[in-house]
Design an enzyme around this catalytic site. Sequence first.
Site, PDB file in Angstrom:
ATOM      1  N   GLY A  82      -4.929  -2.740  -7.694  1.00 12.99           N
ATOM      2  CA  GLY A  82      -5.698  -1.738  -8.414  1.00 12.99           C
ATOM      3  C   GLY A  82      -7.052  -2.260  -8.838  1.00 12.99           C
ATOM      4  O   GLY A  82      -7.448  -3.398  -8.553  1.00 12.99           O
TER       5      GLY A  82
ATOM      6  N   GLU B 189      -9.874  -3.916 -10.815  1.00 17.73           N
ATOM      7  CA  GLU B 189      -9.817  -5.104 -11.652  1.00 17.73           C
ATOM      8  C   GLU B 189     -11.163  -5.330 -12.330  1.00 17.73           C
ATOM      9  O   GLU B 189     -12.220  -5.193 -11.691  1.00 17.73           O
ATOM     10  CB  GLU B 189      -9.445  -6.347 -10.824  1.00 17.73           C
ATOM     11  CG  GLU B 189      -8.022  -6.313 -10.298  1.00 17.73           C
ATOM     12  CD  GLU B 189      -7.626  -7.600  -9.600  1.00 17.73           C
ATOM     13  OE1 GLU B 189      -8.516  -8.463  -9.440  1.00 17.73           O
ATOM     14  OE2 GLU B 189      -6.448  -7.755  -9.227  1.00 17.73           O
TER      15      GLU B 189
ATOM     16  N   SER C  96      -2.393  -5.516 -11.580  1.00 16.90           N
ATOM     17  CA  SER C  96      -1.377  -6.542 -11.445  1.00 16.90           C
ATOM     18  C   SER C  96      -0.365  -6.439 -12.590  1.00 16.90           C
ATOM     19  O   SER C  96      -0.739  -6.397 -13.760  1.00 16.90           O
ATOM     20  CB  SER C  96      -2.042  -7.923 -11.451  1.00 16.90           C
ATOM     21  OG  SER C  96      -1.082  -8.936 -11.359  1.00 16.90           O
ATOM     22  N   GLY C  97       0.903  -6.393 -12.220  1.00 14.15           N
ATOM     23  CA  GLY C  97       1.969  -6.287 -13.211  1.00 14.15           C
ATOM     24  C   GLY C  97       2.388  -4.872 -13.503  1.00 14.15           C
ATOM     25  O   GLY C  97       3.266  -4.649 -14.349  1.00 14.15           O
TER      26      GLY C  97
ATOM     27  N   ASN D  30       0.458 -10.879 -14.629  1.00  4.28           N
ATOM     28  CA  ASN D  30       1.701 -10.656 -13.908  1.00  4.28           C
ATOM     29  C   ASN D  30       2.204 -11.989 -13.376  1.00  4.28           C
ATOM     30  O   ASN D  30       1.435 -12.795 -12.865  1.00  4.28           O
ATOM     31  CB  ASN D  30       1.475  -9.673 -12.754  1.00  4.28           C
ATOM     32  CG  ASN D  30       2.774  -9.304 -12.066  1.00  4.28           C
ATOM     33  OD1 ASN D  30       3.851  -9.628 -12.548  1.00  4.28           O
ATOM     34  ND2 ASN D  30       2.671  -8.630 -10.937  1.00  4.28           N
TER      35      ASN D  30
ATOM     36  N   THR E 144       4.869  -3.465  -6.338  1.00  2.45           N
ATOM     37  CA  THR E 144       5.777  -4.017  -5.329  1.00  2.45           C
ATOM     38  C   THR E 144       7.178  -3.441  -5.475  1.00  2.45           C
ATOM     39  O   THR E 144       7.823  -3.086  -4.482  1.00  2.45           O
ATOM     40  CB  THR E 144       5.813  -5.552  -5.451  1.00  2.45           C
ATOM     41  OG1 THR E 144       4.485  -6.066  -5.310  1.00  2.45           O
ATOM     42  CG2 THR E 144       6.704  -6.153  -4.373  1.00  2.45           C
TER      43      THR E 144
ATOM     44  N   SER F 169       2.314 -11.472  -8.932  1.00  2.31           N
ATOM     45  CA  SER F 169       1.245 -10.582  -8.492  1.00  2.31           C
ATOM     46  C   SER F 169       0.981 -10.773  -7.004  1.00  2.31           C
ATOM     47  O   SER F 169       0.874 -11.903  -6.509  1.00  2.31           O
ATOM     48  CB  SER F 169      -0.039 -10.872  -9.278  1.00  2.31           C
ATOM     49  OG  SER F 169      -1.108 -10.101  -8.778  1.00  2.31           O
ATOM     50  N   SER F 170       0.891  -9.661  -6.276  1.00  5.44           N
ATOM     51  CA  SER F 170       0.564  -9.719  -4.850  1.00  5.44           C
ATOM     52  C   SER F 170      -0.927  -9.973  -4.711  1.00  5.44           C
ATOM     53  O   SER F 170      -1.753  -9.161  -5.152  1.00  5.44           O
ATOM     54  CB  SER F 170       0.947  -8.406  -4.161  1.00  5.44           C
ATOM     55  OG  SER F 170       2.319  -8.169  -4.266  1.00  5.44           O
TER      56      SER F 170
END
Length: 1510
Positions: A439, A441, A157-158, A211, A162, A214-215
């Site tokens: 990704g 985590e 995330s971050g 992030n 995206t 974050s998605s």
Amino acid sequence: MACTTVNIGSCVWVEDPEVAWIDGEVTEVKGNDIKVLCTSGKTVAIKVSNAYPKDIEAPASGVEDMTRLAYLHEPGVLQNMKSRFDINEIYTYTGNILIAVNPFRRLPHLYNNHMMQQYKGAGFGELSPHPFAVADAAYRQMINQGISQSILVSGESGAGKTETTKLLMQYLADMGGRAVSAVSEGRTVEKKVLESNPVLEAFGNAKTVRNNNSSRFGKFVEIQFDKRGRISGAAIRTYLLERSRVCQVSDPERNYHCFYMLCAAPPEDRKKWKLADPRKFHYLNQSQCIELERMDDAKEYLETRKAMDVVGINSEEQEAIFRVVAAILHLGNVEFGKGKETDSSAPKDEKSNSHLKIAAELFMCDEQALEDSLCKRVIVTRGDTITKWLDPEAAALSRDALAKTVYSRLFDWIVNKINDSIGQDPDSKYLIGVLDIYGFESFTTNSFEQFCINLTNEKLQQHFNQHVFKMEQDEYNKEAIDWSYIEFVDNQDILDLIEKKPGGIIALLDEACMFPRSTHETFAEKMYQTFKDHKHFSKPRLARTDFTICHYAGDVTYQTEQFLEKNKDYVVAEHQALLNASRCTFVACLFPLLAEDVNKSSKFSSIGSRFKQQLVTLLETLSTTEPHYIRCVKPNNLLKPLIFENQNVLQQLRCGGVMEAIRISCAGFPTRKKFEEFLDRFSVLAPEVLDKSSDDVAACKKLLEKVALQGYQIGKTKVFLRAGQMADLDARRNEVLGRAASSIQRKFRSYLSRKTFMMLRNAAINMQAVCRGQLSRHIFEGLRREASVLKIQRYMRMHLARKSYKELYFAAVSIQSGMRGMVSRDELRFQRQNKAAIIIQSHCRKFLAKSHYQRLKKAAITTQSAWRARLARKELRKLKTAAKETGALQAAKNKLEKQVEELTWRLQLEKRMRMDLEESKTQENAKLRSALDEMQLQFKESKALHLQEIEAAKKMAEIVPVLQEVPVVDTELVEKLASENEKLKSLVSSLDQKIDETEKKFEETSKLSEERLKQAREAETTIVNLKTAVHELQEKILDVESENKILRQKSLIQTSGHLPPTPVKGSQNGHSSSKESPFNGSEMEILARTQEQESDAKTRRYHLERQRENVGALINCVKNNIGFNQGKPIAAFTIYKCLLHWKSFEAEKTSVFDRLVQMIGSAIEVQDDNEHLAYWLSNTSTLLFMIQQSMKPTPQRKPPVSTSLFGRMAMGFRSAPSSAETSAAAAAAAAAVIRPIEAKDPALLFKQQLTAYVEKIFGMIRDNLKNELQTLLSLCIQAPRTSTGRSLRSVRSTRSMNKDSPLDHWNGINDGLNAILNTLKENFVPLVLVQRIFSQTFSFINVQLFNSLLLRRECCTFSNGEFVKSGLALLEEWCAETKAEYAGSSWDELKHIRQAVGFLVIHKKFRISYDDIAHDLCPILSVQQLYRICTLYWDDSYNTRSVSQDVISSMRVLMTEDSNNADSSAFLLDEDSGIPFSVDDLSSSMQDKDFAEMKPAEELEENPAFSFLL
């Protein structure tokens, strides 16, 4: 690739707890133990196996593809990425894997349209790493091989997944964005895909610890293409939306963006949905983070509404969506307390009841039914139903379950709506899938979401490992080396641990979820028992329900507290029935009632199983495609630019599988060097191998055999080395170089000692010479002083003697001069007195003579005046007589004018009578001829009948002797025949007479018409003579009047008195002559007007037909190449002369211009023939120049036109003077071919069309030249590589044999320029156009070479700079030979590439300051361009350094200040494809053109209609 052998002074990498890896120098070696002095200053003692070799020859700016690193290991990869990140190079390749580092700032110059155009069609790896290169490779591979592609974008995330996905879709949309959906109303599919991102981000993205956007779901975008490679459809697949975030938010994270956007909506919307501050809602106030920096929720709400409009969600559906979101917020504020019944629950207070009521209103369902669905459960048995109360805790869980289910259904509906709006193509030929997936985590607390995310990454890592292994196999097969012993590391056992059925963790979790009494403790115990012996599963020591899985990226410990609740996905029957019965159709459609759900209280569904099935489907899709990988990396957890945390990045590289890919490469041959690079680096180990063989492959083999290296492989183009062999070779190379350095030092020290000795020796010799010189100078000084004393005494005595002599001499001279002066003054006084007496006498005599002369003169003047007055009176009487004669002449002139008018009228009348007579004569002749023809026909018929009768009579006469016995004679018949014969004879004679008479009449009529024609001609001659006479009389009158004026002036000057003018008797205006005319003037005028109208109509029709024929003849002539005359195009000159003669420019309506435009357009349809285009460019530009010159206003004033008959006749006489004047006028007209005109609208439109054609033809020739040079320029930017072995073996022979071979492509450019120049010269194209063509072409060369220099690192080298500089020298020679007449300012257009190349070939760049570079060396280049060149530069010839770090830092500071300006951040040049000239420029360059002696087209000279051209 740890070190095997190290020496003192070797550079190595060692582990460091703070920065992961740190470099240092080996200071001590004791067996396997070494001491390393780190760059931080501390000394570390480690084992040799824990140290990794460092490539000291690696460029400071890193390499674009990390497979080209000499040492492919963790510290080398990390250092390469850090070096590139420091110079704003955020993209790096590892094979065909792209690693993208998030810069946390805007870099707009990397993503503009110009950059996108650079990557279209470029080979993968040819330009700098970029997502556009990956997208282009996928698209080209899909088109060329017919295989669907996929691009997998992963990262934590971050990391920028995206944004990278957006860039990929943007590029793919640009490449295939032409197919328009049938229901899209003109909006393309790819636009809808890109525009769906804001909607999905609003409902699927949230702030996390790492992030702000974050998605929280996985997204796989399928872009579908037709057989022509155009986008025909698309679909979006989503995976594992984080449902638990709706109800549970950890601090400092946020819930989904849509909740905060809705709370920041306009007041009318908030009032409608009864919303307030986000801090008042339970689902939002669990975290202290409510607002985000640089994010305006109110603005985002409006942008989201616009995006929903774009993707096809209408306003009613939008209202329903936000109604549901508001209902979820209100539902979260419903709290439960104990009810009246045992173990029952009810809303806790009035606030809860209020929110429950609002939620029911928004869901549009019954409030009591909503409360019952949350507080009760209905259990269906075989014969009855049982209602069970839920306690407050269970009711809260039921509330959260409803909220999560509603939000999940809402998100799925939005995704399906977007897919319906985009439109899928069931007949698509290929697809390119872009996977934006979370990704790996690993947090402090890892729950079910992290478990599913890491399962996804394990599956994708397996797919990634297989792909990397396949790439290795392809590389080895391509190079034809043995790879059978390479082992492949697989993570299948970890996947079996998680998803194996039965016996996997997911299977155990589903089993636990099916039993109502199962808890997370029982689930954990079950796992401990089942997997106690599994090597990848373990139990933490101090934890009761946690478990640890050893993933490929590291160990992750999971907490099982929420596993069971988060895995359950069943829908409560009461919730299903309640919302299905909603009065809101939108809410009801979210919960359709299925037939199989009617008799069941709830349907169990496992999120884990469903997610596993989605993964299977995703991998099946990926397995049918050719994958491409992009690994996104977050450089720091602070989310700030210019910070690179080694530990963080290294962990992400491990999680992203990059290190796993490196391990796969290390299992085989991690080091791969091209033959020439290998020989460049290691030829010092065995120089003799370069002296005997000319083959690089053989030289590499001999070198490796010489050093006794084992396990290597020789491919077709590269040398493959096992792990550690590169370090071994480098160690040997360092030994050889060390010995060479010692030898060099020894020689250099000897040289210094000898130099010192020679310096001391020369100093001693110089000192001796100075001392001896000083002694000699002392002796010489004494001798010189003695001689000086003697000389001074001599000159002193001489001076005293001369002084006494001069005193005596001056005294004698003074006495003599005084006596002589006195005598002279006496003589002068006498002469002055004598002269004064003479002057007085002369003045007296002059006065007496002057008085006598003045008296005589006055008397003479008086006499002359009297005589002249008498003569003037006589002259005045003569002038009066002459004036009377002038009146008579004027009367004669008037009489002649009247005669001319009468003769003109008579001539017209005679012409009309002659025409009538000729018409009647023609009619009469036609009648006579027809009668004659009839008579001749009757005569022939009668003659034929007569001959037949004669023949019959002869036959009868022949028969008579045979019938002698019957002598019967028919006398009546004979008489009858004889009479008829006589009649016929008389008829023939009468016809002959009539014919003779008719012929006589015809002859008489012809004579009469000839006589009348002769009379008419004589009358015309008489009229001309009369006109001439009148003209002569007029001239005489003007002469007489001018003489009279002169004489009057003379008389007035001579006489002092005033003479009154003598009145002129008689009329001089000619009115009396009109009274004597025998005809009425009005009748004559009407008759003349009628005749003129009839003749004008006939003449107009005749002229139109003739004009069409003439235009057709003109076009048929000029559409072919009719050449040039005196360096000017004949066709343009002929067209202009014809248009001028036909007066087409003054016409209000004409088709001539349309036909000419059509002819020019059809002539230039062949766009590849430069010679043909140059011919028409010359003609169109010349014609445009002539028209432009004609349309310019002229300062000449036209004389007024006289309306009287005498005035018109006078004008005619003036326009047709004598033969000499006629020839002079003809010469002037020829000299002034271009005449001013008053252009009408058709002419102005034709000029505009002609201008457009000139610009079009100019652009076609320029673009043809650019296309011809395009292929050569791609070969001219990089110097051709030559084998090092061959260059070392025979330098001189190579230079002699291949002297010009490296510059063949540059010579090709020169040949192309010369060819187009000769073509333009042969067709006499105006110089301004030639100059502009070459200026724009050189600008194109400058843009292409400069952009390639900035995009390709292998071009920013010292040797390549020398190569390009030599090529530019050829272009400079071409410009010098061509001269400025044709080349213009072409050489100045290469200023960017000239300055860049000049910088590349400078030695000792590290000594140059930024001011020197920016102001002296490269003043035209921007900071971004200089920064890119300085960071990409590497010296492949002398291994010199680039500019200093201070200069780099200064550039970085300046770029940071301009980072928000997209224009200033762009470092690539834009190509100028405009038209660089105007019509005025063209006209000014052709002012010296002289068309006086031009000859028209030869084909038209024989045509009488074009006689005006001669």
